[in-house]
Design an enzyme around this catalytic site. Structure first.
Site, PDB file in Angstrom:
ATOM      1  N   ASP A  88       4.341  -3.599  -6.205  1.00  0.00           N
ATOM      2  CA  ASP A  88       3.349  -2.552  -5.990  1.00  0.00           C
ATOM      3  C   ASP A  88       2.827  -2.557  -4.552  1.00  0.00           C
ATOM      4  OD1 ASP A  88       1.701  -0.474  -6.647  1.00  0.00           O
ATOM      5  OD2 ASP A  88       0.196  -1.692  -7.654  1.00  0.00           O
ATOM      6  N   GLU A 133       9.647   4.358  -5.094  1.00  0.00           N
ATOM      7  CA  GLU A 133       8.553   5.321  -5.052  1.00  0.00           C
ATOM      8  C   GLU A 133       7.936   5.295  -3.660  1.00  0.00           C
ATOM      9  OE1 GLU A 133       5.476   5.627  -8.185  1.00  0.00           O
ATOM     10  OE2 GLU A 133       4.044   5.040  -6.655  1.00  0.00           O
ATOM     11  N   LYS A 136     -11.596   3.245  -9.372  1.00  0.00           N
ATOM     12  CA  LYS A 136     -10.953   2.260 -10.232  1.00  0.00           C
ATOM     13  C   LYS A 136     -11.639   2.143 -11.589  1.00  0.00           C
ATOM     14  CE  LYS A 136      -7.869   0.583  -7.291  1.00  0.00           C
ATOM     15  NZ  LYS A 136      -6.412   0.625  -7.527  1.00  0.00           N
TER      16      LYS A 136
END
Length: 415
Positions: free
Chosen positions: A78, A175, A217
């Site tokens: 990530d 991605e 978040k």
């Protein structure tokens, strides 16, 4: 390697909930929605926890084996960059390439001129099916957009090639993340970005643009829902057009970052997917960590004491914990209860304050955001925290599975 039409990026900070998370995907499949699990954990999170990507891989593989999952699943490196990618190469098969720092860095004038010359089709009137009105672009706009994004795309290509060289193949999902910018990309800008991606022969399967509104978040979307819905549909249309125009991968789809608990936009996403037949990748970030805390609080006894201690430490070190996430949290400190108050709470009071239920008058979004970024506190507890997870596995797992299935998979992919 092909990413399926629907996928869910799932954070598992302490690598103890893979089985509970996968169970949510199994329930989704039983309800008619095949959603591929993508376990994601950033380099920053690994550094804070003191873990390795190989540990996340081991947890995912063990869950898949134990529950008999035979469909695709992935492990996401990530938000990687050239400084962090190497530790992820062996265990991961999904790479989120983060080029936020390169957006706005001007490319060489000659490179920009070459890009504009290669794409005369971008100048003039462009009609994209699914977008109400054609838009007209001039050379100055294309040049300006290239100056803003071309360096970022070229840097993404550099990272991609570095992963390929280390991995020895291209058998993974890529991605590009462009969501950490000041303003949403318009359809013309996204089209120019996709043209640049095609020029670099980057076989990305998902792209994360910036949408209007705040994606804080662990709490609900803050912004203009109809405007988000419009942007989402226009981005879907632009991607479909670019796939056909530039030969990008046929399964290229939108990625929604910090998509966890964005309940107010899920209906818009579901309806757009249904109307267009498009796919989507949604990242649920760290809500699993919050469900662990909810489970511990619900269990009571020593587990509740530990959950209260986590809050007290997070409260005491709020400034330090919040600093790295300043752009994606919005905490009103006046709304945070004192540790002394929380220490007097029952299990029910703690759970109601933390669980994301906006119909509950006791829900506290500020407390939830603070605890979301407070996983560093639990990390410092070491085995004391993970032992508590194991000792209360049943109640913790139930909360994790319920959160992912009932609050995410159902509203987005089932309805």
């Amino acid at each position: 390697m092909q990413l399926p039409k629907f996928s869910l990026g799932m954070g598992d900070r302490f690598a103890h909930q893979a089985k509970a998370q996968l169970q949510a995907c199994i329930l989704g499949a039983e309800a008619g929605a095949d959603v591929a699990p993508v376990w994601n954990k950033s380099n920053r999170e690994h550094l804070i926890i003191g873990s390795e990507p190989s540990g996340t891989r081991a947890a995912a593989d063990a869950a898949v084996k134990e529950l008999g999952w035979t469909k695709p699943y992935f492990l996401d490196a990530d938000h990687i960059n050239l400084k962090t990618y190497e530790r992820f190469v062996a265990p991961c098969d999904f790479f989120t390439i983060d080029v936020a720092d390169n957006i706005g860095q001007k490319s060489d004038d000659a490179e920009i001129a070459k890009f504009v010359a290669r794409h005369p089709e971008l100048i003039g009137e462009i009609s994209i099916p699914g977008i109400d009105k054609p838009f007209s672009l001039d050379k100055a706009f294309v040049e300006k957009t290239a100056k803003q994004f071309l360096a970022a795309v070229q840097h993404a290509a550099e990272i991609y090639k570095a992963v390929v060289e280390k991995k020895g193949n291209e058998d993974f999902v890529a991605e590009i993340s462009m969501d950490e910018t000041d303003a949403p990309q318009t359809p013309p800008e996204l089209l120019i970005i996709l043209a640049a991606i095609a020029d670099e022969k980057l076989p990305i399967q998902t792209i994360a643009p910036k949408f209007t509104g705040r994606f804080n978040k662990g709490v609900d979307y803050v912004g203009d829902v109809p405007q988000f819905a419009k942007e989402f549909r226009e981005d879907l249309a632009t991607i479909a057009y670019a796939i056909d125009k530039y030969g990008l991968p046929a399964n290229l789809k939108l990625s929604v970052h910090s998509g966890s608990d964005k309940f107010s936009i899920y209906q818009s996403i579901r309806e757009a997917l249904k109307d267009t037949g498009a796919g989507v990748h949604v990242k649920t970030a760290g809500t699993t960590w919050l469900e662990e805390l909810i489970g511990l609080a619900e269990a009571g006894g020593d587990a509740l004491v530990l959950a209260k201690e986590v809050y007290a430490e997070a409260f005491a070190h709020a400034e330090e914990l919040c600093a790295p996430y300043a752009t994606v949290i919005d905490i009103k400190t006046a709304n945070l209860p004192s540790p002394e108050t929380v220490n007097g709470w029952t299990s029910e009071q703690y759970v109601r304050a933390l669980r994301h239920d906006e119909n509950d008058a006791q829900y506290n979004a500020d407390l939830r955001q603070l605890l979301h970024v407070g996983f560093k506190v639990a990390a410092k507890m070491g085995t004391r925290y993970t032992d508590a997870l194991q000792a209360n596995e049943e109640v913790v797992a139930r909360n994790v599975t319920t959160n992912l299935f009932d609050r995410h998979i159902k509203p987005i992919f089932i309805g």
